[in-house]
Design an enzyme around this catalytic site. Structure first.
Site, mmCIF file in Angstrom:
data_model
loop_
_atom_site.group_PDB
_atom_site.id
_atom_site.type_symbol
_atom_site.label_atom_id
_atom_site.label_comp_id
_atom_site.label_asym_id
_atom_site.label_seq_id
_atom_site.Cartn_x
_atom_site.Cartn_y
_atom_site.Cartn_z
ATOM 1 N N ASP A 44 4.648 -6.195 4.687
ATOM 2 C CA ASP A 44 3.962 -5.131 5.446
ATOM 3 C C ASP A 44 3.829 -5.584 6.900
ATOM 4 O O ASP A 44 2.917 -5.180 7.610
ATOM 5 C CB ASP A 44 2.594 -4.862 4.806
ATOM 6 C CG ASP A 44 1.953 -3.580 5.336
ATOM 7 O OD1 ASP A 44 2.675 -2.701 5.828
ATOM 8 O OD2 ASP A 44 0.705 -3.473 5.258
ATOM 9 N N GLU B 83 -5.317 1.046 2.353
ATOM 10 C CA GLU B 83 -5.156 -0.016 3.349
ATOM 11 C C GLU B 83 -5.281 0.542 4.750
ATOM 12 O O GLU B 83 -5.896 -0.052 5.631
ATOM 13 C CB GLU B 83 -3.787 -0.695 3.175
ATOM 14 C CG GLU B 83 -3.665 -2.029 3.901
ATOM 15 C CD GLU B 83 -3.127 -1.934 5.315
ATOM 16 O OE1 GLU B 83 -3.081 -2.945 6.001
ATOM 17 O OE2 GLU B 83 -2.744 -0.831 5.757
ATOM 18 N N GLU B 84 -4.682 1.716 4.960
ATOM 19 C CA GLU B 84 -4.685 2.303 6.309
ATOM 20 C C GLU B 84 -6.066 2.814 6.721
ATOM 21 O O GLU B 84 -6.260 3.207 7.863
ATOM 22 C CB GLU B 84 -3.656 3.436 6.404
ATOM 23 C CG GLU B 84 -2.213 2.981 6.208
ATOM 24 C CD GLU B 84 -1.694 2.082 7.323
ATOM 25 O OE1 GLU B 84 -2.460 1.702 8.215
ATOM 26 O OE2 GLU B 84 -0.488 1.761 7.287
ATOM 27 N N ASP C 204 -0.549 4.226 0.628
ATOM 28 C CA ASP C 204 -1.119 5.219 1.548
ATOM 29 C C ASP C 204 -0.468 5.066 2.916
ATOM 30 O O ASP C 204 0.126 4.036 3.225
ATOM 31 C CB ASP C 204 -2.648 5.073 1.671
ATOM 32 C CG ASP C 204 -3.064 3.750 2.311
ATOM 33 O OD1 ASP C 204 -2.430 2.712 2.018
ATOM 34 O OD2 ASP C 204 -4.019 3.754 3.119
ATOM 35 N N HIS D 77 0.836 -1.213 0.000
ATOM 36 C CA HIS D 77 0.000 0.000 0.000
ATOM 37 C C HIS D 77 0.862 1.251 0.000
ATOM 38 O O HIS D 77 1.868 1.315 0.701
ATOM 39 C CB HIS D 77 -1.015 -0.001 1.140
ATOM 40 C CG HIS D 77 -0.457 -0.045 2.534
ATOM 41 N ND1 HIS D 77 -0.240 1.088 3.288
ATOM 42 C CD2 HIS D 77 -0.090 -1.081 3.325
ATOM 43 C CE1 HIS D 77 0.236 0.737 4.469
ATOM 44 N NE2 HIS D 77 0.347 -0.566 4.520
ATOM 45 N N HIS E 1 2.464 4.025 12.609
ATOM 46 C CA HIS E 1 1.263 4.712 13.121
ATOM 47 C C HIS E 1 1.586 5.727 14.220
ATOM 48 O O HIS E 1 0.675 6.331 14.779
ATOM 49 C CB HIS E 1 0.204 3.736 13.657
ATOM 50 C CG HIS E 1 -0.328 2.798 12.616
ATOM 51 N ND1 HIS E 1 -1.556 2.190 12.715
ATOM 52 C CD2 HIS E 1 0.191 2.363 11.440
ATOM 53 C CE1 HIS E 1 -1.748 1.414 11.654
ATOM 54 N NE2 HIS E 1 -0.693 1.509 10.870
ATOM 55 N N ASP F 187 5.973 1.390 6.990
ATOM 56 C CA ASP F 187 4.564 1.016 6.778
ATOM 57 C C ASP F 187 3.957 1.929 5.712
ATOM 58 O O ASP F 187 3.334 2.902 6.037
ATOM 59 C CB ASP F 187 3.808 1.148 8.114
ATOM 60 C CG ASP F 187 2.410 0.567 8.062
ATOM 61 O OD1 ASP F 187 2.032 -0.009 7.037
ATOM 62 O OD2 ASP F 187 1.683 0.706 9.067
HETATM 63 N N1 BES Z 1 1.413 -2.881 8.315
HETATM 64 C C1 BES Z 1 0.195 -2.924 8.996
HETATM 65 C C2 BES Z 1 -0.226 -4.327 9.406
HETATM 66 C C3 BES Z 1 0.545 -4.879 10.577
HETATM 67 C C4 BES Z 1 0.599 -4.191 11.758
HETATM 68 C C5 BES Z 1 1.129 -6.087 10.480
HETATM 69 C C6 BES Z 1 1.280 -4.697 12.840
HETATM 70 C C7 BES Z 1 1.814 -6.606 11.545
HETATM 71 C C8 BES Z 1 1.900 -5.908 12.733
HETATM 72 C C9 BES Z 1 -0.920 -2.352 8.156
HETATM 73 O O1 BES Z 1 -0.528 -1.297 7.335
HETATM 74 C C10 BES Z 1 -1.957 -1.801 9.118
HETATM 75 O O2 BES Z 1 -1.655 -0.984 9.932
HETATM 76 N N2 BES Z 1 -3.181 -2.259 8.992
HETATM 77 C C11 BES Z 1 -4.261 -1.751 9.752
HETATM 78 C C12 BES Z 1 -5.502 -2.238 9.094
HETATM 79 C C13 BES Z 1 -6.778 -1.627 9.610
HETATM 80 C C14 BES Z 1 -6.861 -0.155 9.350
HETATM 81 C C15 BES Z 1 -7.952 -2.345 8.981
HETATM 82 C C16 BES Z 1 -4.181 -2.188 11.200
HETATM 83 O O3 BES Z 1 -3.758 -3.307 11.494
HETATM 84 O O4 BES Z 1 -4.530 -1.386 12.059
HETATM 85 ZN ZN ZN Z 2 -0.336 0.459 8.979
#
Ligand code: BES
Ligand code: ZN
Length: 455
Positions: A178, A151-152, A86, A84, A425, A117
């Site tokens: 990711d 995605e975020e 974004d 992603h 984040h 990320d």
């Molecule tokens: N890179 C993360 C996913 C992730 C986070 C994998 C921590 C392993 C450990 C991804 O970009 C993300 O933050 N996804 C969001 C999705 C949500 C908004 C539906 C998340 O996990 O909060």
């Molecule tokens: Zn993320």
């Protein structure tokens, strides 16, 4: 020149290119950044074209997907890379030591939003491919790219995109970078992710803010009511108190417990990554079990009342909060949203009104641990890092991973080059140059390893 020597030679150039990519404030959650999202997608498509990938921008009902392909031979296997472009919002801005969209090298780290990320991680696969296209070497696989822009913010329109373009996205395996390594110099293949369910709750009392002296005591305060509701979300053992919440949760397998036991873990080190005073969670489970394999409920934000300087003696008219629940495989986001709605409606007192917006979410996933793909990924990491990888799960979510399986029938390889204390984040997101580099070499090795998998 062989592809590896190309990587050796282009270190500075690829860092500069990554910096260009990082300069776009492509925050998907904020509508004012729509032009930046578009500009970022265009830059990415152009960059893909520059390195010999056929690329185009494809519209969705939300932010566009950048699609690319490089087909070599029908005899070769096909990798679908997902990532992603974004990023998450940057507030609180005052805590950043460098500007979030002015990538800066500080010691061993690239600082900036999106470094780990996911722009920096995703970029490693493009650079690995370039090492083929820019040299006279034959790429032994077919490749496709699907790089999304929301995605975020929950990948709300991505499932439809995948359904609409099922033929275009056909592949043998999906590759995603990711996630994170298990720790410093402990690279990992991730075999499971938690899912997510998201609701917003708004409690309304009086039709305007009231004087808390004239009315306080006789009228309910919506913030107090909301806090009471939130307090009833967990029992004293840290379990989520919503009836039926655990109905579809499977017990942790002996195999998984063994994997967890094998990993180095100390509370002290875990806490040092968070700045917290102590650990806390569902009773009866270890920290890793709580994060990998147990569902949770968290309030992510709470609003209402007077937030400005000084005091203001009011009974606020309303209060609201955002709640997300991390889910494990077999729990269904819609079912969980319905269950929390029913529970809140039941416990909410009748002297206020309660509105619940259900946003749905994404299911938790596990990928088969015994297939040839995971073994190939393990070998690639070993070559790129010079270290044996461990097999882990992660508590975060990548919504499309479940969709790739349910709609296209394809398993996903989750190979993360970052660290879970790289401040994804958070303010001061970072990615170490060393991990970026080892990611590029692993991505290159992955192409060779996957090409050898017997289908
Ligand atoms: N890179 C993360 C996913 C992730 C986070 C994998 C921590 C392993 C450990 C991804 O970009 C993300 O933050 N996804 C969001 C999705 C949500 C908004 C539906 C998340 O996990 O909060
Ligand atoms: Zn993320």
């Amino acid at each position: 020149m062989d592809p590896k020597s190309f990587l050796d030679e282009k270190k500075d150039q690829r860092l500069n290119e990554l910096f260009e990519f990082l300069r776009f404030p492509s925050i998907s959650a904020r509508s004012e950044h729509q032009p930046d999202i578009k500009a970022c997608a265009e830059w990415l498509a152009d960059h893909m074209k520059k390195i010999g990938i056929e690329a185009k921008i494809m519209a969705t009902k939300g932010h566009p997907v950048v699609y690319g392909s490089l087909m070599t031979s029908p005899k070769n296997m096909t990798i679908l890379y997902y990532g992603h472009y974004d990023v998450q919002p940057v507030d609180p801005l005052n805590l950043w030591k460098t500007k979030p969209f002015e990538p800066t090298l500080v010691g061993e780290y690239i600082m900036g939003r999106g470094t780990t990320d996911d722009k920096g991680q995703l970029f490693t696969h493009l650079k690995a491919l370039e090492a083929y296209t820019a040299t006279a070497n034959t790429l032994p696989v077919n490749v496709k790219f699907m790089i999304e822009g929301e995605e975020e913010s929950g990948s709300e329109h991505t499932e439809q995109f995948i359904k609409d373009n099922a033929e275009l996205l056909k592949a043998d395996v999906v590759v995603v970078s990711d996630t994170a390594q298990y720790g410093k110099n402990i690279p990992a293949v991730t075999y499971g992710l938690r899912g997510l369910a998201f609701v917003e709750v708004k409690i309304t009392g009086p039709d305007r803010d009231l004087h808390s002296g004239s009315f306080g005591g006789g009228i309910a305060n919506p913030i107090n009511v909301l806090c009471d509701i939130i307090a009833k979300m967990h029992d004293k053992n840290g379990k989520v108190a919503i009836p039926g919440f655990y109905k579809d949760v499977k017990p942790i397998t002996a195999w998984e417990k063994k994997q967890i036991k094998r990993l180095p873990f100390t509370v002290k080190e875990f806490l040092s990554k968070t700045g917290s005073k102590g650990i806390h969670g569902e009773k009866g489970y270890s920290t890793m079990e709580q994060i990998w394999s147990r569902p949770t409920l968290d309030v992510n934000g709470i609003m209402g009342g007077y937030q400005g300087e000084g005091g203001k003696t009011i009974i606020p008219s309303w209060a609201s909060c955002k709640i997300t629940m991390r889910l494990v495989p077999h729990q269904k986001p819609h079912d969980i949203c319905n269950k929390i709605e029913k529970y809140i409606k039941k416990i909410c007192p009748k002297y206020v009104s309660c509105e619940i917006i259900k946003h749905g979410g994404a299911p938790g996933v596990v990928v088969p641990t015994d297939g040839p793909w995971l073994a190939a990924a393990g070998k690639a990491i070993k070559r790129g890092f010079g270290l044996e990888p461990v097999f882990i799960k992660e508590g975060g979510s990548i919504p499309v991973v479940g969709t790739f399986k349910s709609v296209l029938g394809i398993d996903t390889l989750l190979l993360g080059w970052g660290q879970n204390d790289d401040n994804a984040h958070s303010p001061n997101e970072r990615f170490s140059v060393k991990d970026f580099e080892r990611g590029c070499y692993s991505a290159l090795a992955l192409i060779e390893e996957l090409a050898q998998v017997k289908r």
